[in-house]
Write a protein that holds these residues in place. Structure first.
Motif, short mmCIF file in Angstrom:
data_model
loop_
_atom_site.label_atom_id
_atom_site.label_comp_id
_atom_site.label_asym_id
_atom_site.label_seq_id
_atom_site.Cartn_x
_atom_site.Cartn_y
_atom_site.Cartn_z
N ASP A 47 31.23 45.95 49.54
CA ASP A 47 30.35 46.27 50.76
C ASP A 47 31.26 46.97 51.00
OD1 ASP A 47 27.87 44.71 50.71
OD2 ASP A 47 29.50 42.99 51.64
N ALA A 48 32.83 47.26 51.13
CA ALA A 48 33.99 48.56 51.52
C ALA A 48 33.93 49.87 51.16
CB ALA A 48 35.37 47.55 51.34
N GLY A 49 33.63 49.36 49.69
CA GLY A 49 33.21 50.35 48.25
C GLY A 49 33.89 50.72 47.79
N TRP A 50 35.11 49.98 47.84
CA TRP A 50 36.05 49.05 46.45
C TRP A 50 35.73 49.20 44.75
CZ3 TRP A 50 41.26 47.47 49.26
CH2 TRP A 50 41.26 47.48 50.01
N TYR A 70 29.02 44.07 35.60
CA TYR A 70 30.63 44.69 34.88
C TYR A 70 30.85 45.14 36.86
CZ TYR A 70 30.33 43.06 29.57
OH TYR A 70 30.59 42.93 29.51
N TYR A 71 32.15 44.53 36.98
CA TYR A 71 32.70 45.65 38.14
C TYR A 71 33.31 46.00 37.50
CZ TYR A 71 30.25 41.23 40.56
OH TYR A 71 29.29 40.43 40.28
N ARG A 72 33.69 47.20 38.62
CA ARG A 72 35.03 48.74 38.23
C ARG A 72 35.32 48.60 39.25
NH1 ARG A 72 33.18 52.91 38.62
NH2 ARG A 72 30.81 53.72 38.09
N LEU A 73 36.86 49.08 40.15
CA LEU A 73 36.59 50.39 40.76
C LEU A 73 36.20 51.44 41.04
CD1 LEU A 73 41.18 48.94 40.56
CD2 LEU A 73 39.01 48.29 42.36
#
Length: 108
Positions: A47-50, A70-73
């Motif tokens: 939600d913060a766009g990070w 999958y998550y990535r910065l």
């Protein structure tokens, strides 16, 4: 973004290899956080766009498991996470700030 201990653990784990995508179970192992703590943190970071998240393109029957998310910065996430963790380290007594777990993430 409010930098709680769970958020700091997730950010530190993601920063070990910022470009590498990580899935939930992988992050639970790296951080020691249970799913009920991890997934709300991941959603807040998104939600913060990070953080960006994408579903794996896999046939669950052929793979013998469900598709992974999958998550990535993001670029902004990498910059913001490094800054936030540096600010946190400045507040932590020196004997804790230098510690790291075997995965390379700080021992928060």
């Amino acid at each position: 973004m409010r930098l709680t201990i769970p958020v700091a653990k997730v950010l530190a784990a993601l920063l070990v290899e910022p470009e590498a995508p990580r899935y939930g179970l992988d992050l639970m192992r790296l951080t020691g956080l249970p799913s009920g703590t991890l997934y709300p943190v991941l959603h807040r970071l998104q939600d913060a766009g990070w953080l960006a998240a994408d579903w794996e393109d896999v046939d669950p029957v052929a793979a013998g498991r469900p598709a992974r998310r999958y998550y990535r910065l993001t670029g902004e996430g990498i910059r913001s996470a490094r800054l936030a963790l540096a600010e946190l380290r400045a507040l932590v007594p020196s004997e804790r700030a230098g510690g790291a777990d075997p995965a390379g993430a700080p021992a928060w």
